[in-house]
Design an enzyme around this catalytic site. Structure first.
Site, short mmCIF file in Angstrom:
data_model
loop_
_atom_site.label_atom_id
_atom_site.label_comp_id
_atom_site.label_asym_id
_atom_site.label_seq_id
_atom_site.Cartn_x
_atom_site.Cartn_y
_atom_site.Cartn_z
N GLY A 96 -53.45 -49.28 38.74
CA GLY A 96 -54.31 -48.26 39.33
C GLY A 96 -53.47 -47.20 40.02
O GLY A 96 -52.41 -47.49 40.56
N GLY A 158 -53.72 -52.94 37.89
CA GLY A 158 -54.97 -52.65 37.22
C GLY A 158 -54.89 -52.77 35.71
O GLY A 158 -55.90 -53.01 35.04
N GLU A 181 -48.38 -55.90 44.25
CA GLU A 181 -49.21 -55.41 45.36
C GLU A 181 -48.70 -55.77 46.76
O GLU A 181 -48.88 -55.00 47.70
CB GLU A 181 -50.65 -55.91 45.20
CG GLU A 181 -51.44 -55.24 44.09
CD GLU A 181 -51.14 -55.79 42.71
OE1 GLU A 181 -51.65 -55.24 41.73
OE2 GLU A 181 -50.39 -56.79 42.62
N ASP A 189 -55.17 -57.99 42.92
CA ASP A 189 -56.62 -57.88 42.79
C ASP A 189 -57.02 -57.82 41.32
O ASP A 189 -56.39 -58.46 40.50
CB ASP A 189 -57.14 -56.68 43.59
CG ASP A 189 -56.63 -55.35 43.04
OD1 ASP A 189 -55.48 -55.30 42.53
OD2 ASP A 189 -57.36 -54.34 43.13
#
Length: 423
Positions: A96, A158, A181, A189
């Site tokens: 992301g 992502g 992350e 995530d």
């Protein structure tokens, strides 16, 4: 050029006509950040931001509602048997575009809600793509539609969310997987607490906490990929999948296997160190994991142990504790519940009321690039259990809405909770 929403509606109409169209490219409106193409009974989705390593951007996620409609339309269209997901250029998807999220929050005077919406839409799309396989219209014979992700290049953050949750993931010699992350003050995530917790032993804890990079051979060995195909054969593989004209997973697997090989995992790979990983990363707390690694380091001169310790000590202490708890809880939950929990975590992080490590990590690593984040709290012992509990507690905010995941029938086995006993 039709928008993806128009393409989705057209797909619904075609489901009644049972027509087969030629190869026609489509895109996300004028942005062209995701291309959609038809070949026989196959739909090909191509992430199209090669200069940005196909990072998931605001425009791409803003169109996720249309993308979800298109995926659901393809489910209802019994002429569609297969979806192929791939990236243009040297990356599948580098994750992301969190730098854009942080810039947006900063420029909007700490208005974190657009950032939360970015993650919200991304997670819903992840869930739809993960559970994508069955038709719910009982007026016609049951039709299964399969998804094949071709991970030729960088697969991070992502990018894993839109690919790893699926029946078939094809790695190549160019694949490079990581969940980095914790170095950004975030946590793994996009459903990572689900798929990392299901890797062999405690390899998922190791990968998620350290941000370790895995090549294609390691992805296949640990189960993040189902097949390994040399990049020079990918075009032949795609042609074979088109011509197979099948949604039968046995046929699709056999077709991919015709081009697959079993690569050797490098001698220095962390996957060869599962014994020490299981010994250290099965510990209950981050402090105990680090202490166990330090004991191993005292007994032997091992560059891998030193590098692993360095990665842990550079990461956000708060992120490490959140991430470990999230992965451990993921062992006992299905994908949907993992995404619901992760959305609560990211909402709390976006608000920045407990700490602002996410913003500091993005500043140091992605924006200013001084690689010297100032974490607060700076030490693991300063991150109390009460602080961690606040991230996992029920959110008391009038603007809070639970992640509204679409109702799915016949959820595939790989998206359902698989109980594992923690040692």
């Amino acid at each position: 050029m039709r928008t993806i929403l128009e393409f989705g509606r057209q797909s619904l109409k075609r489901s009644k006509a049972r027509t087969t169209m030629a190869s026609i490219p489509f895109s996300f409106g004028e942005t062209d950040q995701v291309l959609v193409e038809e070949k026989y009974s196959t739909r090909i989705f191509t992430l199209n931001r090669p200069n940005q390593l196909n990072a998931v951007s605001f425009p791409m996620v803003q169109f996720s509602i249309s993308a979800i409609e298109l995926f659901l339309a393809c489910e209802e269209d019994h002429s569609v048997k297969l979806i192929i997901l791939k990236g243009k250029g040297k990356a599948f998807c580098a994750g992301g575009d969190v730098a854009a999220v942080v810039r947006g929050i900063t420029q909007a005077s700490s208005n974190w809600r657009p950032g939360a919406i970015f993650f919200r839409r991304q997670y819903i799309l992840n869930y739809v793509m993960a559970t994508y396989n069955t038709l719910s219209n009982f007026t016609i014979p049951l039709q299964i539609c399969m998804k094949v992700s071709i991970l030729n290049g960088i697969v991070m953050g992502g990018g894993a969310g839109v690919s790893i949750h699926g029946r078939f993931c094809v790695a190549t010699e160019n694949s490079l997987f990581a969940m980095p992350e914790t170095a950004l003050g975030l946590f793994p995530d996009v459903g990572a607490s689900y798929f990392l917790s299901r890797l062999p032993g405690f390899f998922g804890e190791y990968v998620g906490l350290t941000g370790a990079r895995l090549d294609g051979a390691e992805m296949l060995a640990c189960g993040l990929a189902t097949h390994f195909v040399l990049s020079e054969k990918l075009s032949l593989l795609e042609d074979a999948l088109y011509k197979a004209d099948s949604s039968d997973p046995v046929v699709i697997s056999a077709t991919i296997s015709e081009f697959s090989l079993a690569p050797n995992v490098k001698e220095k790979s962390a996957f060869h160190r599962l014994n020490i990983i299981n010994k250290c990363f099965s510990c209950k707390t981050i402090e105990e994991i680090i202490l166990a690694l330090e004991r191993e380091a005292a007994d032997k001169d091992d560059e891998w142990i030193s590098s692993t310790l360095q990665s842990l000590k550079k990461a956000s202490p708060t992120s490490l504790k959140i991430s470990l708890r999230s992965i451990r809880e993921g062992r006992l939950q299905g994908l949907g519940k993992c995404l619901l929990r992760e959305y609560g975590l990211v909402w709390t992080i976006m608000r920045g009321e407990i700490n602002k490590d996410f913003f500091e990590g993005c500043r140091a690593i992605l924006l200013d690039k001084d690689k010297n984040p100032k974490w607060e709290p700076a030490k693991l012992e300063q991150v109390t259990e009460d602080m961690v509990d606040r991230y996992f507690s029920k959110i008391n905010d009038e603007d809070w809405e639970d992640l509204d995941l679409p109702r799915r029938s016949n959820i595939p086995p790989y998206a359902i909770a698989k109980l594992q006993i923690l040692s």
